[in-house]
Design an enzyme around this catalytic site. Sequence first.
Site, PDB file in Angstrom:
ATOM      1  N   ARG A 168      -0.693  -8.810  13.487  1.00 25.18           N
ATOM      2  CA  ARG A 168      -1.259  -7.759  12.611  1.00 25.18           C
ATOM      3  C   ARG A 168      -2.075  -8.389  11.484  1.00 25.18           C
ATOM      4  NH1 ARG A 168       4.116  -4.836  11.216  1.00 25.18           N
ATOM      5  NH2 ARG A 168       2.908  -3.570   9.778  1.00 25.18           N
TER       6      ARG A 168
ATOM      7  N   LYS B 136       0.839  -1.210   0.000  1.00 26.73           N
ATOM      8  CA  LYS B 136       0.000   0.000   0.000  1.00 26.73           C
ATOM      9  C   LYS B 136       0.875   1.263   0.000  1.00 26.73           C
ATOM     10  CE  LYS B 136      -2.221  -0.755   3.892  1.00 26.73           C
ATOM     11  NZ  LYS B 136      -1.671  -2.034   4.371  1.00 26.73           N
TER      12      LYS B 136
ATOM     13  N   ARG C  72      11.379  -1.322  12.286  1.00 23.51           N
ATOM     14  CA  ARG C  72      10.158  -0.917  13.003  1.00 23.51           C
ATOM     15  C   ARG C  72       9.884  -1.875  14.156  1.00 23.51           C
ATOM     16  NH1 ARG C  72       5.245   0.073   8.863  1.00 23.51           N
ATOM     17  NH2 ARG C  72       4.112  -0.883  10.573  1.00 23.51           N
TER      18      ARG C  72
ATOM     19  N   ARG D  36      -9.596   1.069   8.931  1.00 23.86           N
ATOM     20  CA  ARG D  36      -9.165  -0.294   9.223  1.00 23.86           C
ATOM     21  C   ARG D  36     -10.241  -1.087   9.957  1.00 23.86           C
ATOM     22  NH1 ARG D  36      -3.290   0.663   9.129  1.00 23.86           N
ATOM     23  NH2 ARG D  36      -2.100  -1.217   9.525  1.00 23.86           N
TER      24      ARG D  36
ATOM     25  N   ARG E 271      12.224  -7.457   4.120  1.00 24.05           N
ATOM     26  CA  ARG E 271      12.284  -6.047   4.517  1.00 24.05           C
ATOM     27  C   ARG E 271      13.170  -5.864   5.755  1.00 24.05           C
ATOM     28  NH1 ARG E 271       6.621  -4.042   4.790  1.00 24.05           N
ATOM     29  NH2 ARG E 271       6.503  -4.408   7.016  1.00 24.05           N
TER      30      ARG E 271
HETATM   31  P1  AMP Z   1       0.848   0.621   9.362  1.00 24.44           P
HETATM   32  O1  AMP Z   1       2.063   1.477   9.220  1.00 24.44           O
HETATM   33  O2  AMP Z   1      -0.286   1.095   8.488  1.00 24.44           O
HETATM   34  O3  AMP Z   1       1.135  -0.835   9.186  1.00 24.44           O
HETATM   35  O4  AMP Z   1       0.323   0.806  10.862  1.00 24.44           O
HETATM   36  C1  AMP Z   1       1.134   0.443  11.959  1.00 24.44           C
HETATM   37  C2  AMP Z   1       0.290   0.324  13.205  1.00 24.44           C
HETATM   38  O5  AMP Z   1      -0.330   1.589  13.498  1.00 24.44           O
HETATM   39  C3  AMP Z   1      -0.877  -0.650  13.130  1.00 24.44           C
HETATM   40  O6  AMP Z   1      -0.488  -1.985  13.388  1.00 24.44           O
HETATM   41  C4  AMP Z   1      -1.804  -0.100  14.204  1.00 24.44           C
HETATM   42  O7  AMP Z   1      -1.360  -0.423  15.506  1.00 24.44           O
HETATM   43  C5  AMP Z   1      -1.635   1.403  14.019  1.00 24.44           C
HETATM   44  N1  AMP Z   1      -2.613   1.931  13.021  1.00 24.44           N
HETATM   45  C6  AMP Z   1      -2.342   2.457  11.796  1.00 24.44           C
HETATM   46  N2  AMP Z   1      -3.466   2.822  11.167  1.00 24.44           N
HETATM   47  C7  AMP Z   1      -4.480   2.522  12.014  1.00 24.44           C
HETATM   48  C8  AMP Z   1      -5.897   2.633  11.934  1.00 24.44           C
HETATM   49  N3  AMP Z   1      -6.504   3.129  10.838  1.00 24.44           N
HETATM   50  N4  AMP Z   1      -6.617   2.207  13.007  1.00 24.44           N
HETATM   51  C9  AMP Z   1      -6.041   1.710  14.104  1.00 24.44           C
HETATM   52  N5  AMP Z   1      -4.719   1.556  14.238  1.00 24.44           N
HETATM   53  C10 AMP Z   1      -3.928   1.959  13.206  1.00 24.44           C
END
Ligand code: AMP
Length: 198
Positions: free
Chosen positions: A150, A13, A139, A88, A127
Amino acid sequence: MILIFLGPPGAGKGTQARRISEKYRIPQLSTGDMLRAAVASGSPIGQQAKTVMDAGHLVSDEIVAGIVAERIEQEDCASGFLLDGFPRTLAQAEMLDRILADQDRHIDVVLALNVDDKALIDRLKTRVKETLAAGKEVRSDDNVETFSKRLEVYQAQTAPLVPFYAQKGLLREIDGMQPIEAVAREIDDVLGHSGTAQ
Ligand code: AMP
């Protein structure tokens, strides 16, 4: 143009969103990046979010929707934006509908990147290796255990958004198993044909 990228963690994404953001000159709003910035700043929201993120769980709908609502009112989002990692949950999707309706705006298209779980785990391992080899910090939620959590959370809470947006006629499915360039071409095709591209 208001565009949403949907897909499991590691589906690509962020990579595709970055390209589309440059091509159509609309900001890429990644809630993950925004939350990581909040964590780095040590703000109260960041402190609250860190534990949740490190466990692979979702930050509360209200917090995330609040961050997005504030961000899309900024000047640079006037002619559109793309969302990467939001919504999400169904509750977030409904909040987004209300936020946009209040502003007399609507979602143009939802791109769902499909990638199977095994490929996602392989990508994660690559990665991590590449990040370490580059001497950068990995990360804190990029380890196999948290990543598996996740993925579980994605299946339980985010995958229901696929039928939700399909029902609204907004969903376009993309084969995310292909090489990056082929995925990009498929997305360009979809945007070219949906009448949303400016
Ligand atoms: P990402 O970088 O999109 O993989 O997001 C990393 C982490 O941030 C996720 O595993 C969640 O803990 C939190 N997070 C990101 N976007 C959301 C969202 N829309 N709703 C809830 N938690 C989020």
